[in-house]
Each structure stands twice: as structure tokens, then as C-alpha cells.
Write an enzyme that holds these catalytic residues in place. Structure first.
Site, PDB file in Angstrom:
ATOM      1  N   SER A 170       0.883  -1.241   0.023  1.00 28.59           N
ATOM      2  CA  SER A 170       0.010   0.087  -0.093  1.00 28.59           C
ATOM      3  C   SER A 170       0.778   1.355  -0.056  1.00 28.59           C
ATOM      4  O   SER A 170       2.014   1.258  -0.270  1.00 28.59           O
ATOM      5  CB  SER A 170      -0.910  -0.011   1.275  1.00 28.59           C
ATOM      6  OG  SER A 170      -1.978   1.099   1.001  1.00 28.59           O
ATOM      7  N   ASN A 171       0.321   2.454   0.183  1.00 28.33           N
ATOM      8  CA  ASN A 171       1.256   3.574   0.251  1.00 28.33           C
ATOM      9  C   ASN A 171       0.651   4.349   1.583  1.00 28.33           C
ATOM     10  O   ASN A 171      -0.386   4.117   2.605  1.00 28.33           O
ATOM     11  CB  ASN A 171       1.253   4.355  -0.880  1.00 28.33           C
ATOM     12  CG  ASN A 171      -0.423   4.670  -1.193  1.00 28.33           C
ATOM     13  OD1 ASN A 171      -0.892   5.438  -0.558  1.00 28.33           O
ATOM     14  ND2 ASN A 171      -0.795   4.277  -2.112  1.00 28.33           N
ATOM     15  N   ARG A 172       1.130   5.603   1.813  1.00 30.35           N
ATOM     16  CA  ARG A 172       0.836   6.358   2.930  1.00 30.35           C
ATOM     17  C   ARG A 172      -0.351   7.300   2.896  1.00 30.35           C
ATOM     18  O   ARG A 172      -0.403   8.435   3.571  1.00 30.35           O
ATOM     19  CB  ARG A 172       2.413   7.243   3.617  1.00 30.35           C
ATOM     20  CG  ARG A 172       3.208   5.992   3.840  1.00 30.35           C
ATOM     21  CD  ARG A 172       4.292   6.968   4.633  1.00 30.35           C
ATOM     22  NE  ARG A 172       5.136   7.496   3.492  1.00 30.35           N
ATOM     23  CZ  ARG A 172       5.323   9.075   3.641  1.00 30.35           C
ATOM     24  NH1 ARG A 172       4.779   9.623   4.840  1.00 30.35           N
ATOM     25  NH2 ARG A 172       5.975   9.846   2.799  1.00 30.35           N
TER      26      ARG A 172
END
Ligand code: PMT
Length: 404
Positions: A213-215
Site C-alpha cells: 500500500s502507500n501512506r
């Protein structure tokens, strides 16, 4: 902006309630129409007669006024008022009223009205320092902020209790300016328009417990949804997994993966007038999804290889199907920002692209602010200073309405 505006002033039972008289005077002086709504406890601090006289309208207190005043249309007054108002300010707002609004209670006229409200709501809290700092009050304030209400922080100083700290109602001039500024930002220029906004990250599962995923926190997209709804738009918010509450007056559809987001965006696209893609969609996902939890293995120098496959470019696919939609994308770039963003603008058939850099302080992931450059299809490039994500959202929507 105040001239001719319909303002509801909510007054609750705190020592600063007397200041509401000055607030009304300032609003009336600016040629606004003011309707006062008081809680029963507010009447202990200032009389309804004073506020009715200054506002030239009867201050409303009870949901069901005692007979013989009771008229048949009285009980729907909260709905009528909601449709009448351009903006509502609660000043002062006590910890009790804040708690009630945060939890959807409607046990008096003021809180019932808030539940029915369509216009922006500003809440100026004022209370004793320990009540303000209390974790429960702070939690309730967070709920209100995430719901899309505008919280005005109290001033610090000496309080009626003799204690010193945050809790004082801000100066009247400041409150009037805040109301005026918000009216400047929010116009009903998206009324009747269907606005589709994507937000947050996507999660691409490796096995039943792990994912890529990412932030992205979703804050940028949720601010866009809130602003678009306040401007009268019919908003659908397609969100990846985030820890945010749904902004008021928006329809939210939760998704997890890029392919789920793609499916929902595709299904809503043809009926949308405006599409804003602020989600940080994962560009890749594991080529093979494993249905059991992968074992860690025992070898000391163990290696693990995950084969990745490209995800669909949602925005590009939508851009190719564009008919009447105004389309806005984001570009998250660390280098050659303008050049790369312009390329994305062209490739994805966009009307505007919003460039931001995660390495700039106060920009990108997680922050309440963003620092963006807005590039429009007519070649205009506007570098905006750091501002709240809500203000960025309104800057974007100001441009969107020129393309509608
Ligand atoms: O959520 P926050 O914490 O508030 O952070 C906000 C943000 C940094 C996520 C937001 O401001 C932002 O920049 N969003 C876009 C992030 C991104 O994926 O940028 P990109 O340059 O990789 O993609 C370009 C555009 O194509 C974007 O509109 C993106 O949504 C879209 N895209 C990308 C990949 C893909 N597979 N499909 C897409 O539609």
C-alpha cells in the site's frame, strides 16, 4: 460577503453567551439577517429578549413552544431554517453541546437544527480550560472536524473561573471575519452537479494478512468531497481504506484494491459531471494472490520474491471515455514536477492536474495542509502557497466550475 446573507447564530450556556449580543450587532451592521437559536441554559446567561431585539427576530429556544403560542408548523421549523440559512455559527459552544452534536443527539431545538442543517457550520468552543483539554472533549472536537464542521479554537487567557489557559471565546471581530472568509470560499456553484471523488490508498493483498500500500491518509480527497458538498454538489466519495469519518452530505463507497476502485469509478463515470481522482492508486499488485498465510521459513538468509503485475490506470481509462465530464487528476512527483504533471494532464485527457511533492514540508501524505501547483489544460500554471487541504479543495473547485 455578509450583506443579505442569512446567518443562524446558535448560543449555548456559557459565560461568554453575553458576547453574542455584540456578534448580532456586527452581523446586522453588515446588513446580514440573523436568526438566533438558544439552548435553555443560554437563557440563564443572557435573555432571549435582548437577542430577539438586537436581531429583530424572535430567538428560538424550544422544539415545542408551550401552548397557546404553538402553531402547527412550529415543529418543522428546524427544516425551514436549514433551507433558509447560508451559514450557521455556534458561539459560544459549550462542551455539552459539542458532545451532543458529535454523537448525533437532538434533544433541543439547536441540536435538532444542526442535524437537519445543509449549510456550513462553524463552532466556536468556549469553556473552562480543563473541560476544553479533557480527552473526551478533544475526541468530540475531532469527530466534528472530520464530519466537515469548522471548529474555531478558543483564545488563551484568564477565564471566568480564575484559571488561565485556552477556553475564551475569540474576539468578535475575528469571529465575524471567519464567517465572512468562509462565505467567500463557499458558493452554491455546484448545485445540481454530480461530483465523483476518489480518495485514500489502495491495498493490494499478498496473502490473507499482508498487503502492498502507500501512506495516503485520504485527507485530500475527503476535503474535496466536503467542499464539493458544501458548494451544493451531489458527491460520491470512493475511498480506499482510511481512518476518516465520512464528510456530511456525501455518499461514500469503500473499496480496497485498485481493481475494485476501477470498477466503482467506471460504474459512476457516465452519470458524473465532475471527476476528481485524488486517490493514491497502487500501480502494481501481486501477480498471484496466495490464499494461505505465507510461512516465514527457517533459513537464515531467506529471500522472498513477489512477482508484481501492473494495475489499470483508472484515470487514463476514464479520460479516454470522457464526454461532458470535467476531469481533474493529481500528480505526486519528487522531480521534474511540472514536466511530468503536464505529461499526465495530456495523456489522461484532463482539464486540470494538481501537482504535489511528498518531500515538501506540509505537502502530500497525511498532513492537514498541502502545497500544490495547479496546471490547467489552457496551459496556465498556478503555484499556490501552503494552505489547508480544505482551502486547496476550494481552489481546485473554483477552477472546475469555470469548465462546467
Ligand atoms: O491522502 P492524503 O494523505 O491527504 O495525501 C494526498 C495525496 C498525496 C495522496 C494526493 O494529494 C495525491 O497526490 N494523489 C495522487 C497520488 C498519485 O497516485 O499520483 P500519481 O502521479 O501516481 O498518479 C497520477 C494520477 O493518476 C492520480 O490522479 C491518480 O489518482 C491516478 N492514477 C494513478 C495510478 C493508477 N493506477 N490509476 C490512476 O487513476
Amino acid at each position: 460577503m455578509l450583506k443579505g446573507k442569512h446567518i443562524i447564530l446558535g448560543v449555548t450556556g456559557g459565560i461568554a453567551a453575553y458576547k453574542s449580543a455584540w456578534l448580532i450587532r456586527e452581523f446586522v451592521k453588515a446588513n446580514a439577517e440573523v436568526q438566533v437559536v438558544m439552548t435553555r441554559t443560554a437563557t440563564q446567561f443572557i435573555t432571549p429578549l435582548t437577542l430577539s431585539t438586537l436581531s429583530r427576530r424572535e430567538a428560538l429556544i424550544d422544539m415545542f413552544p408551550p401552548a397557546p403560542d404553538q402553531t402547527t408548523d412550529q415543529w418543522t421549523k428546524h427544516v425551514d431554517l436549514s433551507l433558509w440559512a447560508d451559514i450557521m455559527l455556534i458561539a459560544p459552544a459549550t462542551a455539552n453541546t459539542i458532545a451532543k452534536i458529535a454523537h448525533g443527539m437532538a434533544d433541543d431545538f439547536l441540536t435538532t437544527l444542526v442535524l437537519a442543517l445543509r449549510c456550513p457550520l462553524l463552532i466556536a468552543s468556549s469553556m473552562d480550560v480543563d473541560m476544553y483539554r479533557n480527552e473526551i472533549t478533544q475526541r468530540n472536537i475531532d469527530i466534528l472536524k472530520e464530519t466537515g464542521y469548522f471548529l474555531i479554537d478558543p483564545d488563551s487567557g484568564e477565564l471566568a473561573s480564575g484559571l488561565t489557559g485556552p477556553g475564551r471565546l475569540p474576539e468578535i471581530e475575528r469571529l465575524v471575519k471567519i464567517v465572512d472568509d468562509l462565505l467567500h470560499k463557499i458558493h452554491q456553484d455546484l448545485t445540481g452537479k454530480r461530483v465523483l471523488v476518489s480518495a485514500g490508498p489502495t491495498q493490494e493483498p499478498i496473502d490473507p494478512v499482508r498487503f502492498f500500500s502507500n501512506r495516503s491518509s485520504g485527507k485530500m480527497g475527503f476535503a474535496l468531497a466536503n467542499a464539493a458538498a458544501l458548494r451544493g454538489g451531489e458527491v460520491t466519495l470512493v475511498s480506499g481504506p482510511v481512518h476518516l469519518r465520512t464528510p456530511r452530505n456525501t455518499r461514500r463507497i469503500d473499496v480496497v484494491t485498485a481493481s475494485e476502485m476501477n470498477e466503482v469509478m467506471q460504474s459512476k463515470f457516465s452519470s458524473s459531471d465532475v471527476v476528481i481522482m485524488s486517490a493514491a492508486v497502487a500501480d502494481f499488485s501481486p501477480a498471484h494472490r496466495v490464499e494461505h498465510k505465507l510461512k516465514r521459513g527457517d533459513e537464515v538468509d531467506r529471500r522472498f520474491v513477489v512477482e508484481l503485475k501492473g494495475n489499470p490506470d483508472i484515470l487514463k481509462t476514464l479520460g479516454e471515455q470522457k464526454t461532458h465530464q470535467v476531469m481533474v487528476g493529481f500528480a505526486l512527483e519528487t522531480d521534474d514536477g511540472v514536466e511530468n504533471a503536464k505529461k499526465k494532464l495530456d495523456e489522461k485527457h484532463l482539464d486540470a492536474i494538481i501537482l504535489n511533492n511528498p518531500n515538501v514540508k506540509g505537502a502530500g501524505f497525511g498532513a492537514d495542509t498541502n502545497v500544490v501547483t495547479v496546471i490547467t489544460a489552457d496551459g496556465k500554471i498556478d503555484e499556490l502557497p501552503m494552505m489547508s487541504k480544505f482551502d486547496v479543495a476550494n481552489e481546485i473547485l473554483d477552477r472546475v466550475v469555470t469548465y462546467l
